[in-house]
Design a protein around this motif. Sequence first.
Motif, short mmCIF file in Angstrom:
data_model
loop_
_atom_site.label_atom_id
_atom_site.label_comp_id
_atom_site.label_asym_id
_atom_site.label_seq_id
_atom_site.Cartn_x
_atom_site.Cartn_y
_atom_site.Cartn_z
N GLN A 16 -15.70 6.92 30.94
CA GLN A 16 -16.62 8.36 31.23
C GLN A 16 -16.80 7.82 33.29
O GLN A 16 -16.31 9.09 34.00
N SER B 158 -23.01 14.07 29.88
CA SER B 158 -23.47 12.61 30.44
C SER B 158 -24.62 12.52 29.88
O SER B 158 -25.62 13.32 30.05
N ASN C 24 -14.95 12.57 29.47
CA ASN C 24 -16.37 12.67 28.75
C ASN C 24 -16.17 13.40 27.85
O ASN C 24 -17.47 13.52 26.40
N VAL D 154 -22.17 8.89 40.95
CA VAL D 154 -22.48 9.62 40.01
C VAL D 154 -23.38 11.18 40.18
O VAL D 154 -23.83 11.18 40.90
N ASP D 155 -21.89 11.93 40.67
CA ASP D 155 -22.54 13.56 40.84
C ASP D 155 -23.26 14.10 40.24
O ASP D 155 -23.86 13.44 39.03
N ARG E 39 -14.04 7.73 34.34
CA ARG E 39 -13.04 8.66 35.53
C ARG E 39 -13.31 10.32 34.68
O ARG E 39 -12.76 10.85 34.45
N ASN E 40 -14.44 10.35 34.34
CA ASN E 40 -15.37 11.82 34.38
C ASN E 40 -13.81 12.35 32.74
O ASN E 40 -14.46 13.80 32.32
N PRO F 227 -22.45 16.86 34.26
CA PRO F 227 -21.15 17.71 33.31
C PRO F 227 -22.03 17.30 31.48
O PRO F 227 -22.52 16.36 31.34
#
Length: 754
Positions: free
Chosen positions: A716, A582, A721, A569-570, A718-719, A579
């Motif tokens: 989430q 998140s 959001n 998780v960045d 897969r980004n 982001p």
Amino acid sequence: MNSTTSFLQSKKLDPEAPPSYVPSTELEVEEVNDSPIEQVRLTVSIEDNPKLPCLTFRTWVLGITCCALLSFLNQFFGYRQNALVVSSVSAQIVVLPIGRLMATYLPKKAVRLPGTKWSFSMNPGPFNLKEHVLITIFANSGSSSVYAVDILTIIKAFYYRPIHPLAAMLLTLSTQMLGYGWAGIFRKFLVDSPYMWWPANLVQVSLFRALHEHEKRPKRGLTRLQFFLLVLVSSFAYYIVPNYLFPSITALSFVCWIWKDSVTAQQIGSGLKGLGVGAFAIDWSTVAGFLGSPLATPGFAIINILVGYVGVVYVLIPIAYWTNMFQAKKYPLFSSHVFDDQGLPYNVSIVLNQTLFEFDLEGYNGYSRVNLSIFFAFLYGLSFATLAATVSHVLLFHGRSIWQQSKASFEDKFGDVHTRIMRKNYDPVPQWWFYSLMVLVTGLAMLACEGFGRQLQLPYWGVILAMSLAFLFTLPVGVITATTNQQPGLNVITELIIGYIYPGKPLANVAFKTYGYISMSQAIMFLSDFKLGHYMKIPPKSMFVVQLVGTVVASSVYFGTAWWLLTTVDYICHPESLPEGSPWTCPGDDVFYNASVIWGVVSPLRMFGRLGNYMAMNYFFLIGALAPVPVWILSRIYPEKKWIRLINMPVILGGAGAMPPARAVNYNCWLAVGILFNLVVYRKYKGWWARHNYVLSAGLDAGVAFMAILSYFALQFRNINGIGWWGLELDDHCDLGGCPTAPGIKVDNCPVFN
């Protein structure tokens, strides 16, 4: 759990009353032969069938699955904005129909392992109570957090330092398993003794009995299992809204929407950054995220917490802040972060030598003392008071009882029916099992700290000292927990001791705290589980094996889940870089990190000692020690007024103790739901409450957990959001609520006061 109230009511025992027995050596013979504790006599069965199979194929499959699943879910939620805890009650309810299905459809023919003479049956008969208890013990291991994972998190996500995964894994395992040694040493006293009765276990005993009694669906009603499934599906379906489509409803603060440009109004109204006046949420994870389910807390305890919360948040903190105590207006009203003298976030890198990873005195002298928000400073003081009040309260209200119990237990004068049944029907766990495990785990602890280039900074003598503290406190804390259902924490004391002895080493501080505090806490948990097995007549060796395997599985899954999230998780744990929408804000780990700075890097001498700004907080030790005295005096003067004994000063002083990481909005919702169900519904609709209250709690927890996992992996991860709009922000839109109000302090995105 939901059967406890109705069962005790049938025996004319108030389920909300705190333990108020006085053991007597003049008990009638019949009572001594059963149990000297009335609550135990009324709740625990004195029947046993030693022929029931325990460690069956079903036990292993369902137990390990529950343990691993709850470990994953709780660590997964631990990094999120609302760190929901999925308790073992959910597993306790869910595995019953699954176990019965396995008993119906699995083949009964013996299965022989290839190449051996050993065989087993996948279906040894009906799914029985003892299998259910052992599966729940597995689940207990998965539902208990692994404190050492917080160390891994702050190393990787806050200090940005490498750590060998084997060192981290050994730290996780050794801190969780050291408690077996203390449990083995003190089990005769804290488990076999009928006077050590562990009140919390009686709730689970009652739930087991209710689940295994035949239940007929009431006319125009639902069975408990049907009700659980209905709540589960409803909670699962609804949670897509606060979790993905409209995260802003996890904290709604209307005061901020009305006064958009007022710092003071937003400080008062923000549920995340301020006092939370009028703040609320439409989200179960906000209700139960940090404080646990309010449905499982007795009404008198909720009132004590309410008094403490209101006294701190709406009386003490406003007075201290608006009188500018400790220069409070330079800093946010509510924050768990540390600040410099100019009101800016404290630059830890200036006072931390990155090469040696220890305190840099020269950098500190040229920079600034560490400052706290007024909320954080007073909550440390209140934690001092709570610890002192716990000792004082127990000595005053339970001292005589505990002393009588202690003498009786050491003299082994009484052996109740449960102890006699266990001694007659089952072989005890050999003492050398505990000692051998303790020696092995001590070696692993030494390797974790001294090996791998001493990445954890704690020398061998620190491990020994921490173990000594755990050994010293396990018996008195165990007696307190086993008789009063209150467990004093050692986290602040351990931080204080190592902070003075070995200052300037942040990881040494948190590692020492974990070995001292958590190994004792784990011992208490193991002893509590052993007592549950004692009441349910589970073979001690089976209990030991299940606890051991459960601890290893839980530690491994907690560690693996944390490592996976920290490496995939960045910007995890850094809300300013995440982001929009998140949830990976890590509020609990943020508090843990700042504690490592306060106690480890800077040391208590420069925080709460003569070189710090907050030496006055030490007076809270005295305040806490004296606080229970007036209540005790009143209870002696007016013994007929039973409500006086319900005033619990440790609970009141610690009423706001979960803040941070909990926020005002969490408390507002938790208190509202708790008062509604455990005071209003309990008194007016007692039958419904007794039948459905705890099942409702378990269904809500489980539904939230399953939807959170599904939405994360489906979207989430897969980004994806959610649709970008105002409600996607995981915030209460009180941007000014965290601003300082002192003249001349300049902070980004905040007005400057003249």
